[in-house]
Design a protein around this motif. Structure first.
Motif, PDB file in Angstrom:
ATOM      1  N   PHE A  70       0.846  -1.189   0.000  1.00 49.71           N
ATOM      2  CA  PHE A  70       0.000   0.000   0.000  1.00 49.71           C
ATOM      3  C   PHE A  70       0.887   1.246   0.000  1.00 49.71           C
ATOM      4  O   PHE A  70       1.595   1.519   0.975  1.00 49.71           O
ATOM      5  CB  PHE A  70      -0.920   0.001   1.218  1.00 49.71           C
ATOM      6  N   ILE A  71       0.803   2.007  -1.091  1.00 46.36           N
ATOM      7  CA  ILE A  71       1.698   3.150  -1.303  1.00 46.36           C
ATOM      8  C   ILE A  71       1.052   4.463  -0.883  1.00 46.36           C
ATOM      9  O   ILE A  71      -0.077   4.777  -1.274  1.00 46.36           O
ATOM     10  CB  ILE A  71       2.089   3.258  -2.794  1.00 46.36           C
ATOM     11  N   THR A  72       1.793   5.228  -0.082  1.00 44.01           N
ATOM     12  CA  THR A  72       1.365   6.574   0.264  1.00 44.01           C
ATOM     13  C   THR A  72       2.327   7.583  -0.360  1.00 44.01           C
ATOM     14  O   THR A  72       3.442   7.231  -0.760  1.00 44.01           O
ATOM     15  CB  THR A  72       1.308   6.770   1.789  1.00 44.01           C
ATOM     16  N   CYS A  73       1.895   8.828  -0.468  1.00 41.19           N
ATOM     17  CA  CYS A  73       2.696   9.900  -1.067  1.00 41.19           C
ATOM     18  C   CYS A  73       3.243   9.501  -2.439  1.00 41.19           C
ATOM     19  O   CYS A  73       4.460   9.629  -2.709  1.00 41.19           O
ATOM     20  CB  CYS A  73       3.843  10.291  -0.141  1.00 41.19           C
ATOM     21  N   PRO A  74       2.392   9.023  -3.349  1.00 44.96           N
ATOM     22  CA  PRO A  74       2.877   8.578  -4.657  1.00 44.96           C
ATOM     23  C   PRO A  74       3.404   9.706  -5.533  1.00 44.96           C
ATOM     24  O   PRO A  74       4.066   9.435  -6.542  1.00 44.96           O
ATOM     25  CB  PRO A  74       1.636   7.923  -5.281  1.00 44.96           C
ATOM     26  N   ASP A  75       3.154  10.956  -5.149  1.00 49.96           N
ATOM     27  CA  ASP A  75       3.697  12.070  -5.919  1.00 49.96           C
ATOM     28  C   ASP A  75       5.220  12.119  -5.831  1.00 49.96           C
ATOM     29  O   ASP A  75       5.876  12.750  -6.669  1.00 49.96           O
ATOM     30  CB  ASP A  75       3.106  13.399  -5.418  1.00 49.96           C
ATOM     31  N   SER A  76       5.791  11.426  -4.814  1.00 53.66           N
ATOM     32  CA  SER A  76       7.245  11.434  -4.653  1.00 53.66           C
ATOM     33  C   SER A  76       7.911  10.204  -5.261  1.00 53.66           C
ATOM     34  O   SER A  76       9.126  10.023  -5.126  1.00 53.66           O
ATOM     35  CB  SER A  76       7.603  11.516  -3.162  1.00 53.66           C
TER      36      SER A  76
END
Length: 275
Positions: A70-76
């Motif tokens: 589960f990926i968070t902060c995918p903008d990075s």
């Protein structure tokens, strides 16, 4: 999140104990009955420890295991991380979504309503995920924070399974508030009934013992359910400087026991599809 949320300062030890008993009664005990022969395990990992997860591939290969990330902060996400995630996906793992800013969903919902919540926590992150080639259908609540209103928005946005957090023990100032055997925590066992809102047991450092997980695995096998567990950062020693995560040797023991018991490894999105 499956633990009591209340003011710690206003309660003494006795009241904590009474509340724990009430929680246990309301929560229920004992694994539910599932689908004969479908016993398995669903392992997932939260946040943005992509390189560290990628380095676990030999361990996954050894036990023919698959998991959900589960990926968070995918903008990075950078190009190397995207490549790693695509390789994990190619090998049978699932890439899920853990929010754009990893905020408390209930607070975002209260402040901006469904529109504000979607704009702040869903749309931006999903746009980056989609641009990188991922279309997640599973969602892990950041911090286990959510309510029915949040869930209804997520389901309406197309997520097929929403994963919450279950904790088997709770301490406060060194006092053991409760320690609930995972084999009795029916919320962490998926009975293959099509449910879309589920709970997974945290296996981060000092949260659960190897013996307890082995018992939970046996419970899943005997009852035809899938035990759901999750962690954060892979660690090779006790956490330092505020880090949190699971010991890699502990994960290896979990995978080894699941393989020994011939449990099937499920990704989170596979659970509601299995009837």
């Amino acid at each position: 999140m499956k633990y009591i949320k209340t003011s710690l300062k206003a309660l003494n030890g006795l009241l904590w104990l009474l509340l724990a008993v009430v929680a246990m009664v309301l929560w229920g005990c004992g694994s539910p009955s599932g689908k004969p022969g479908a016993g398995g395990i669903a392992i997932s990992f939260d946040d943005h420890f992509i390189k560290e997860w990628y380095e676990l591939r030999p361990l996954f290969h050894k036990y023919n295991a698959k998991a959900t990330f589960f990926i968070t902060c995918p903008d990075s996400l950078n190009a190397e991380e995207v490549s790693m995630l695509k390789q994990l996906e190619k090998e049978g793992h699932e890439i899920g979504f853990h929010g754009t800013v990893h905020a408390k969903s209930t607070e975002l919902m209260a402040a901006g309503g469904p529109k504000g919540y979607i704009e702040a926590e869903l749309e931006t992150g999903l746009r980056h995920m989609n641009a990188a080639g991922f279309k997640p259908t599973s969602y892990a609540h950041p911090g286990g924070n959510h309510n029915d209103r949040v869930d209804s928005v997520l389901l309406a946005k197309g997520f097929t399974v929403l994963r919450d957090v279950a904790i088997s023990r709770r301490k406060y100032k060194g006092f053991q508030f409760y320690a609930w055997p995972p084999r009795w925590m029916n919320a962490i066992y998926y009975p293959f009934d099509g449910a879309q809102q589920v709970d997974a047991l945290m296996i981060d450092y000092d949260e659960v013992t190897g013996e307890e997980v082995a018992e939970a695995i046996q419970e899943a096998k005997e009852n035809g359910t899938a035990v759901m567990v999750f962690g954060h950062e892979p660690l090779y020693s006790a956490p330092q400087n505020g880090k949190y995560g699971f010991n890699v040797s502990f994960l290896a023991a979990v995978l080894r026991e699941a393989h020994k018991q011939r449990l099937k490894f499920y990704t989170m999105s596979e659970l509601p599809k299995t009837r």
